[in-house]
Design a protein around this motif. Structure first.
Motif, PDB file in Angstrom:
ATOM      1  N   ILE A 128     -19.142   2.573   9.542  1.00 36.42           N
ATOM      2  CA  ILE A 128     -18.427   1.659   8.655  1.00 36.42           C
ATOM      3  C   ILE A 128     -17.754   2.434   7.533  1.00 36.42           C
ATOM      4  N   ASN A 129     -16.670   1.877   7.020  1.00 42.16           N
ATOM      5  CA  ASN A 129     -16.007   2.466   5.869  1.00 42.16           C
ATOM      6  C   ASN A 129     -16.823   2.189   4.617  1.00 42.16           C
ATOM      7  N   ARG A 130     -16.892   3.169   3.752  1.00 45.07           N
ATOM      8  CA  ARG A 130     -17.601   3.008   2.482  1.00 45.07           C
ATOM      9  C   ARG A 130     -17.017   3.977   1.470  1.00 45.07           C
ATOM     10  N   PRO A 131     -17.214   3.703   0.171  1.00 43.17           N
ATOM     11  CA  PRO A 131     -16.745   4.646  -0.847  1.00 43.17           C
ATOM     12  C   PRO A 131     -17.564   5.931  -0.819  1.00 43.17           C
ATOM     13  N   LYS A 132     -16.977   7.000  -1.293  1.00 38.64           N
ATOM     14  CA  LYS A 132     -17.735   8.217  -1.546  1.00 38.64           C
ATOM     15  C   LYS A 132     -18.657   7.956  -2.730  1.00 38.64           C
ATOM     16  N   VAL A 133     -19.910   8.384  -2.615  1.00 40.26           N
ATOM     17  CA  VAL A 133     -20.893   8.133  -3.666  1.00 40.26           C
ATOM     18  C   VAL A 133     -21.314   9.462  -4.280  1.00 40.26           C
ATOM     19  N   ILE A 134     -21.092   9.589  -5.591  1.00 38.91           N
ATOM     20  CA  ILE A 134     -21.498  10.783  -6.332  1.00 38.91           C
ATOM     21  C   ILE A 134     -22.597  10.386  -7.312  1.00 38.91           C
ATOM     22  N   MET A 135     -23.809  10.866  -7.083  1.00 42.30           N
ATOM     23  CA  MET A 135     -24.891  10.626  -8.031  1.00 42.30           C
ATOM     24  C   MET A 135     -24.658  11.518  -9.236  1.00 42.30           C
ATOM     25  N   ASN A 136     -24.422  10.924 -10.388  1.00 42.10           N
ATOM     26  CA  ASN A 136     -24.095  11.662 -11.609  1.00 42.10           C
ATOM     27  C   ASN A 136     -25.069  11.242 -12.702  1.00 42.10           C
ATOM     28  N   VAL A 137     -26.068  12.096 -12.951  1.00 39.97           N
ATOM     29  CA  VAL A 137     -27.148  11.742 -13.879  1.00 39.97           C
ATOM     30  C   VAL A 137     -27.530  12.966 -14.707  1.00 39.97           C
ATOM     31  N   PHE A 138     -28.386  12.732 -15.709  1.00 42.80           N
ATOM     32  CA  PHE A 138     -28.971  13.858 -16.433  1.00 42.80           C
ATOM     33  C   PHE A 138     -30.484  13.717 -16.422  1.00 42.80           C
ATOM     34  N   SER A 139     -31.162  14.842 -16.554  1.00 45.98           N
ATOM     35  CA  SER A 139     -32.624  14.828 -16.514  1.00 45.98           C
ATOM     36  C   SER A 139     -33.163  16.014 -17.288  1.00 45.98           C
ATOM     37  N   SER A 140     -34.478  16.048 -17.464  1.00 42.32           N
ATOM     38  CA  SER A 140     -35.134  17.246 -17.969  1.00 42.32           C
ATOM     39  C   SER A 140     -35.082  18.312 -16.885  1.00 42.32           C
ATOM     40  N   MET A 141     -35.514  19.530 -17.184  1.00 44.15           N
ATOM     41  CA  MET A 141     -35.441  20.602 -16.190  1.00 44.15           C
ATOM     42  C   MET A 141     -36.380  20.349 -15.017  1.00 44.15           C
ATOM     43  N   ASP A 142     -37.358  19.442 -15.206  1.00 42.21           N
ATOM     44  CA  ASP A 142     -38.261  19.102 -14.106  1.00 42.21           C
ATOM     45  C   ASP A 142     -37.925  17.752 -13.483  1.00 42.21           C
ATOM     46  N   GLY A 143     -36.706  17.284 -13.687  1.00 42.14           N
ATOM     47  CA  GLY A 143     -36.224  16.104 -12.995  1.00 42.14           C
ATOM     48  C   GLY A 143     -36.616  14.771 -13.582  1.00 42.14           C
ATOM     49  N   ARG A 144     -37.233  14.748 -14.758  1.00 41.44           N
ATOM     50  CA  ARG A 144     -37.635  13.476 -15.382  1.00 41.44           C
ATOM     51  C   ARG A 144     -36.450  12.860 -16.119  1.00 41.44           C
ATOM     52  N   ILE A 145     -36.428  11.533 -16.161  1.00 40.55           N
ATOM     53  CA  ILE A 145     -35.315  10.865 -16.837  1.00 40.55           C
ATOM     54  C   ILE A 145     -35.752  10.043 -18.041  1.00 40.55           C
ATOM     55  N   THR A 146     -37.059   9.965 -18.293  1.00 35.96           N
ATOM     56  CA  THR A 146     -37.574   9.380 -19.526  1.00 35.96           C
ATOM     57  C   THR A 146     -38.761  10.222 -19.981  1.00 35.96           C
ATOM     58  N   THR A 147     -39.285   9.902 -21.158  1.00 36.01           N
ATOM     59  CA  THR A 147     -40.429  10.631 -21.684  1.00 36.01           C
ATOM     60  C   THR A 147     -41.723  10.239 -20.981  1.00 36.01           C
ATOM     61  N   ALA A 148     -41.815   8.965 -20.610  1.00 30.41           N
ATOM     62  CA  ALA A 148     -43.007   8.413 -19.953  1.00 30.41           C
ATOM     63  C   ALA A 148     -42.611   7.083 -19.325  1.00 30.41           C
ATOM     64  N   PRO A 149     -43.465   6.493 -18.489  1.00 28.15           N
ATOM     65  CA  PRO A 149     -43.121   5.186 -17.912  1.00 28.15           C
ATOM     66  C   PRO A 149     -42.779   4.162 -19.001  1.00 28.15           C
ATOM     67  N   ASN A 150     -41.759   3.342 -18.704  1.00 29.47           N
ATOM     68  CA  ASN A 150     -41.332   2.253 -19.585  1.00 29.47           C
ATOM     69  C   ASN A 150     -40.768   2.719 -20.929  1.00 29.47           C
ATOM     70  N   ARG A 151     -40.316   3.962 -20.976  1.00 29.22           N
ATOM     71  CA  ARG A 151     -39.649   4.442 -22.180  1.00 29.22           C
ATOM     72  C   ARG A 151     -38.142   4.461 -21.938  1.00 29.22           C
ATOM     73  N   ASN A 152     -37.373   4.379 -23.025  1.00 36.38           N
ATOM     74  CA  ASN A 152     -35.923   4.267 -22.899  1.00 36.38           C
ATOM     75  C   ASN A 152     -35.282   5.602 -22.551  1.00 36.38           C
ATOM     76  N   VAL A 153     -34.336   5.541 -21.622  1.00 36.47           N
ATOM     77  CA  VAL A 153     -33.666   6.759 -21.147  1.00 36.47           C
ATOM     78  C   VAL A 153     -32.862   7.454 -22.239  1.00 36.47           C
ATOM     79  N   THR A 154     -32.472   6.724 -23.279  1.00 34.72           N
ATOM     80  CA  THR A 154     -31.676   7.331 -24.343  1.00 34.72           C
ATOM     81  C   THR A 154     -32.527   7.850 -25.495  1.00 34.72           C
ATOM     82  N   GLU A 155     -33.839   7.853 -25.348  1.00 36.62           N
ATOM     83  CA  GLU A 155     -34.710   8.332 -26.419  1.00 36.62           C
ATOM     84  C   GLU A 155     -34.416   9.788 -26.772  1.00 36.62           C
TER      85      GLU A 155
END
Length: 226
Positions: free
Chosen positions: A2-29
């Motif tokens: 099927i036709n689909r858009p190209k998908v580019i995952m574009n994110v930021f993380s810590s050097m160990d791949g984490r995206i928050t400080t702990a569960p249920n914490r805000n990503v912009t902290e």
């Protein structure tokens, strides 16, 4: 295929791949504390450099990571080229306030009251799949039919992981913040079921890597081979 858009995952993380400080914490902290090395702002700018014509995230990105509210002293850079913000909300959990430029993807059998909300607020929506989850292939096909050709995936670990396991991520653009977080249950950029075999791992081809900004962040850009 099927036709689909190209998908580019574009994110930021810590050097160990984490995206928050702990569960249920805000990503912009990290950004609010000035600890992300400018990674959040740089990641948003990359949507324009990567020529994404829409941004995509999951409902968990908007719900879970917003449990602990964080006020930013300066506004985050907003992409200028994208035409829409697409949210996959299969369970119909969000009461929408800001609707401009919004496209919602949900399930065929979502609660009718949710569809009524979307229609009452004149929100564009698509239905894709029945049962527990959105049909990702069908959803992307419908987005392609609506004119989208390159989507920047800005989701949390759940939607990122689901698209990766479905073979629907074409490139990974990752800005690594100068932080090491650790943790057992802390969200990562890819939270999904464990692999049964190394043969199922996504093999990556490096496109580019370079320091970005002046605070220690590094950008890594990969093409997904399989």
């Amino acid at each position: 295929m099927i036709n689909r858009p190209k998908v580019i995952m574009n994110v930021f993380s810590s050097m160990d791949g984490r995206i928050t400080t702990a569960p249920n914490r805000n990503v912009t902290e990290w950004t609010a504390k000035g600890l992300d090395g400018g990674a959040n702002d740089i990641t948003h700018q990359l949507y324009d450099e990567l020529n994404c014509d829409a941004l995509l995230s999951g409902s968990e990105t908007l719900i879970v990571y917003g449990n602990d509210w964080v006020d930013l002293q300066e506004p985050i850079y907003q992409p200028k080229k994208s035409k829409a913000y697409i949210v996959f909300d299969g369970r119909g959990r969000i009461n929408w306030a800001q609707t401009e430029g919004l496209i919602v993807v949900t399930r065929e059998d979502v609660n009718p009251t949710y569809i009524k909300q979307l229609e009452d607020k004149d929100i564009t929506y698509f239905k894709a799949g029945n049962g527990e989850h959105i049909d990702l292939h069908e959803a992307l096909n419908k987005l392609y039919q609506s004119g989208f050709r390159k989507i920047g995936l800005s989701g949390g670990g759940s939607i990122n992981g689901a698209l990766l396991r479905a073979g629907l991520i074409d490139e990974i653009s990752l800005v690594v913040a100068p932080l090491a977080i650790g943790g057992t249950n802390t969200p990562t950029i890819l939270d999904c079921e464990d692999l049964e075999s190394i043969e199922n791992a996504a093999s990556l081809e490096l496109i580019d890597t370079k320091p970005v900004g002046d605070q220690g962040a590094v950008w890594m850009h990969y093409r997904v081979r399989n």
